[in-house]
Design an enzyme around this catalytic site. Structure first.
Site: not given
Length: 186
Positions: A62, A72, A132, A168
């Site tokens: 992603h 991130k 995250y 996905d």
């Protein structure tokens, strides 16, 4: 905090200082000053958390296209994952290369993934809580994915039949995507 650089410039493992005794432990999971001291000056604006029930859940690869690209800082709060960062910056000397790091509640490691990289993970245990920190807000319009098994990237996830979301399963290959990262832009 200890910084361990990986084979991809900018992607690094962070090991927090853990203070333990007979009661348990204490650690800082985020300090703007400590991150600055190890060379990370991103300002994180949003925290996200996912929960995966089963071992073998794969989430990724992603990213958010510019102008909403995100760096991130990720960690496994519970359980363990194989965490992957992929260089998606066209023109980069490490374009399409990837690194994988085990993150777990036991090793307490974190991974910093800069803008211009894709990110994904596969759960190595049941009941994984994954956290995250991101330096840009979520944008549905810029949200993107690359197929987890893109042969031009060749990530070794260590699993034959991952548990995938519809997103996905249907993500494009990198060559068919509109990924707009360029080396030197981030």
């Amino acid at each position: 905090m200890k910084r361990i650089d990986t084979a991809l410039p900018g992607v690094c493992i962070l090991e927090p200082v853990v203070h333990g005794d007979h009661r348990g432990y204490f650690m800082e999971t985020y300090s703007q000053k400590v991150l600055h001291d190890v060379g990370i000056d991103n300002v994180f604006v949003q925290d996200n958390q996912s929960f995966s029930v089963k071992k073998g859940v794969l989430r990724g690869i992603h990213f958010q296209n510019g102008p909403m690209a995100q760096a991130k800082l990720v960690r496994a709060n519970r359980g363990a994952v194989l965490d992957v960062a992929v260089d998606l910056r066209k023109g980069s000397p490490t374009y399409r290369q990837w690194v994988a790091v085990e993150l777990s509640e036991e090793n307490r490691r974190m991974l910093f993934v800069p803008r211009g990289f894709g990110h994904g993970f596969v759960t190595l245990t049941d009941n994984v809580e994954f956290c995250y920190k991101v330096d840009n807000l979520y944008s549905k319009e810029c949200d993107r994915g690359i197929r987890f098994n893109d042969p031009t990237i060749g990530v070794d996830w260590g699993i034959d039949e991952p548990i995938l979301s519809e997103k996905d399963t249907t993500s494009p290959l990198l060559d068919d995507s509109d990924c707009n990262f360029t080396y030197g832009e981030y």
